[in-house]
Structures are given as C-alpha cells and as structure tokens.
Motif scaffolding. Structure first.
Motif, short mmCIF file in Angstrom:
data_model
loop_
_atom_site.label_atom_id
_atom_site.label_comp_id
_atom_site.label_asym_id
_atom_site.label_seq_id
_atom_site.Cartn_x
_atom_site.Cartn_y
_atom_site.Cartn_z
N PHE A 35 -45.95 -8.03 100.25
CA PHE A 35 -46.04 -6.62 101.25
C PHE A 35 -46.52 -7.17 102.84
O PHE A 35 -46.08 -7.02 103.50
CB PHE A 35 -47.37 -5.85 100.61
N PRO A 36 -47.44 -7.58 102.47
CA PRO A 36 -48.56 -8.11 104.04
C PRO A 36 -46.66 -9.35 105.34
O PRO A 36 -46.74 -8.24 105.88
CB PRO A 36 -48.87 -9.41 103.50
N ILE A 37 -45.52 -9.77 104.22
CA ILE A 37 -44.62 -10.37 104.83
C ILE A 37 -43.85 -8.85 105.81
O ILE A 37 -42.96 -8.85 106.22
CB ILE A 37 -43.54 -11.07 103.81
N VAL A 38 -43.33 -7.47 104.41
CA VAL A 38 -42.51 -6.43 104.59
C VAL A 38 -43.81 -5.82 105.92
O VAL A 38 -42.72 -5.38 107.57
CB VAL A 38 -42.49 -5.82 103.79
N ILE A 39 -44.70 -6.42 105.80
CA ILE A 39 -45.34 -4.72 106.93
C ILE A 39 -45.62 -6.35 108.25
O ILE A 39 -45.39 -5.53 109.86
CB ILE A 39 -47.43 -5.18 106.58
N MET A 40 -45.75 -7.65 108.61
CA MET A 40 -45.31 -7.82 109.93
C MET A 40 -43.39 -8.10 110.44
O MET A 40 -43.97 -7.67 111.02
CB MET A 40 -45.38 -9.56 108.69
N LEU A 41 -42.65 -7.86 109.34
CA LEU A 41 -41.39 -7.57 109.53
C LEU A 41 -41.02 -6.38 110.05
O LEU A 41 -40.99 -6.02 111.72
CB LEU A 41 -40.40 -7.59 108.74
N MET A 42 -41.92 -5.34 109.84
CA MET A 42 -41.80 -3.45 110.53
C MET A 42 -42.66 -3.59 111.43
O MET A 42 -41.59 -3.26 112.65
CB MET A 42 -42.38 -2.68 109.76
N PHE A 43 -43.73 -4.15 111.90
CA PHE A 43 -44.14 -3.83 112.99
C PHE A 43 -43.95 -4.72 113.97
O PHE A 43 -43.70 -4.36 115.36
CB PHE A 43 -45.90 -4.87 112.71
N VAL A 123 -47.29 -17.54 107.78
CA VAL A 123 -46.99 -18.79 109.65
C VAL A 123 -45.89 -18.91 109.09
O VAL A 123 -44.77 -19.07 110.28
CB VAL A 123 -48.48 -19.48 108.82
N GLY A 124 -45.65 -18.85 107.72
CA GLY A 124 -43.90 -19.63 107.60
C GLY A 124 -42.65 -18.45 108.25
O GLY A 124 -42.07 -19.26 109.23
N VAL A 125 -42.65 -17.26 107.91
CA VAL A 125 -41.50 -16.37 108.25
C VAL A 125 -42.60 -15.64 110.43
O VAL A 125 -41.54 -15.55 110.69
CB VAL A 125 -43.01 -15.04 107.84
N ALA A 126 -43.68 -16.20 110.72
CA ALA A 126 -44.11 -16.16 111.96
C ALA A 126 -43.34 -17.04 112.91
O ALA A 126 -42.34 -17.14 114.32
CB ALA A 126 -45.59 -15.78 112.28
N PHE A 127 -43.12 -18.02 112.37
CA PHE A 127 -43.13 -19.61 112.99
C PHE A 127 -41.00 -19.31 112.83
O PHE A 127 -40.20 -19.49 113.74
CB PHE A 127 -42.61 -21.06 112.42
N ALA A 128 -40.25 -18.90 111.89
CA ALA A 128 -38.78 -17.83 111.83
C ALA A 128 -39.21 -16.93 113.18
O ALA A 128 -37.52 -16.95 113.59
CB ALA A 128 -38.87 -17.83 109.96
N MET A 129 -40.15 -16.53 112.97
CA MET A 129 -39.56 -15.04 114.36
C MET A 129 -39.73 -15.58 115.97
O MET A 129 -39.89 -14.95 116.44
CB MET A 129 -39.99 -13.90 114.37
N GLY A 130 -40.22 -16.59 115.62
CA GLY A 130 -40.90 -17.26 117.08
C GLY A 130 -42.05 -17.90 117.58
O GLY A 130 -42.62 -17.18 119.19
#
Length: 253
Positions: A35-43, A123-130
């Motif tokens: 869910f934190p990843i979902v929130i991150m992608l949404m924001f 952190v992994g998802v954040a790196f994937a998003m730049g």
C-alpha cells in the motif's frame, strides 16, 4: 542455560511465529508493504505535477514515503498483540515458561523487519521512477539508523496500544492516528505552504523533523535542530511505548 540466552532463544521463536503469521495474512502484507507503494505511485504520477516543491517530486516525496512505510504496518501489529492478550495464547505461553519479554520483543522485531522490507521496496520503486539522491555511504547509514530508530519506537508504542485496547478492533483503530500523521507533515508538501493552524501542527508533530532529517541526509544540508528533534522523538516514542507496554503486560498477563 543463562537467563540471557533463554530470553534470546525465546525471542527468536516468537519472531519466527510472528513472521509466519504475517506471511499467511495477505492483508497485512498488502497494508505494510504494497500500500505505501500504491500511495507513492499515486502521489508521484497523479498529483506530483500539481505540487511546487522546487525539485523532482519523487526526490521530495521519497523521505516521506519511507515514514509511511513504517506507519502503514502498525495497525496489524496492534491487532496481533491484542489478539494474543484476549484469546488465551499468553496463558499457553506461561505454561511453557516462555520469557515474557520475548512475547513483546517478538512483535517489535517482526514489525521492524516488516518496515525494513517495505522501505527497501519504496526505495527500489523510487529509483525506478528517477529518484536521484546525492547521499554518501555515511549518509545512507544515517538514513538506515534513523529509520530503525523510528521503526522501533513506533513498534513499541503500537505494542502498548494493542495491550491497552479491550478488543482487536479497537486496537486497530488506536493505530489510526499514527497512520494519518504523515499526511499532516512535510511528507508531501512543505509545511510553509499549509494554512494557519495546520502549518503549526505540521511543524511540531513528530514526523516532520524525522522526514526533514531523512531528506537532508539524502540530498545534503541536514539541519541540526531537525536532527536532534528527530532522534529525540524516536527515543521518546520508544521509551514511552516500552514503559507503557511492560506496565500493561504485567497487569493483564
């Protein structure tokens, strides 16, 4: 076998038990990790363009998302602790001469491990998003140290809430303020951009100095005042939670 080694062995057993319960509950895994990843992608992908933060929004929001990775797994911890207290499991442990400290520390450790897994995913998802921090190895160690302090402090406080609650439902609800606090901090927008009243609350609540310190470690320019306040809040939460948890456990166990 010494008392210390017995307690460590019992803690390892309780940790293994709680980890099994976590992996067998998909709702817990989703709330704590996904869910934190979902929130991150949404924001970042949906709302990020609307916020004027002076940087790439993924860089600004990632420290706040790390704090979200802690807060979103706390409801499951409070519920699990309360379940142990109200369903007679503690009495079974007492007949097996399990260390009472291990029962509590097992919940704290598994919550901390769950937070670490969630933070690694963030952190992994954040790196994937730049995501592009300029932190040194020492800065990353500082991020890890502060994150662990926060996870441990929040875990002890949540364990205490679970012990003090009368039912599993009320235990889950008791953790809601900790889940909501990141939304009223500088996690998503600077506190200076908020309206009167909300701005002051955001500046002086526990999560804002923690987020600002993480942000400073990742991108340079740590404010000493924020760093001191962040550590003080984490230690204060841990001490309050530990004393409250031990006191409640002695009364109910």
């Amino acid at each position: 076998m010494s008392a210390v080694s017995t307690a460590l062995t019992d803690s390892a057993i309780m940790l293994r038990r709680n980890l099994k319960h976590t992996t067998r509950n998909p709702v817990t895994v989703f709330n704590a990790v996904l869910f934190p990843i979902v929130i991150m992608l949404m924001f970042v992908k949906v709302f990020g363009g609307a916020f004027n933060v002076g940087d790439d929004y993924v860089d600004y929001s990632t420290p706040g998302m790390l704090v979200m990775a802690v807060s979103y797994g706390l409801g499951a911890t409070a519920t699990s602790v309360n379940y142990d207290m109200t369903k007679g499991i503690i009495n079974r442990f007492k007949t097996m001469d399990v260390s009472r400290g291990a029962i509590l520390s097992g919940h704290v450790i598994v919550t901390t491990v769950r937070c670490l897994v969630a933070s690694a995913a963030i952190v992994g998802v954040a790196f994937a998003m730049g995501f592009d921090p300029n932190a040194s190895a020492a800065d990353w160690l500082g991020v890890l140290g502060l994150f662990l302090l926060l996870a441990i402090g929040a875990s002890w406080l949540t364990v205490a809430m679970g012990l003090a609650s009368k039912t599993a439902e009320s235990a889950g609800l008791a953790a809601v303020p900790l889940i909501m606090l990141p939304f009223l901090s500088s996690a998503f927008v600077p506190a200076d951009s908020m309206g009167a009243g909300v701005k002051q609350f955001a500046e002086y609540q526990p999560f804002t100095p923690i987020i600002e310190t993480l942000r400073g470690l990742l991108f340079g320019g740590v404010d000493s005042g924020d760093a001191i306040a962040a550590v003080a809040w984490c230690v204060g939460l841990a001490v309050l939670g530990y004393v409250w948890a031990v006191s409640s456990f002695k009364k109910r166990a």
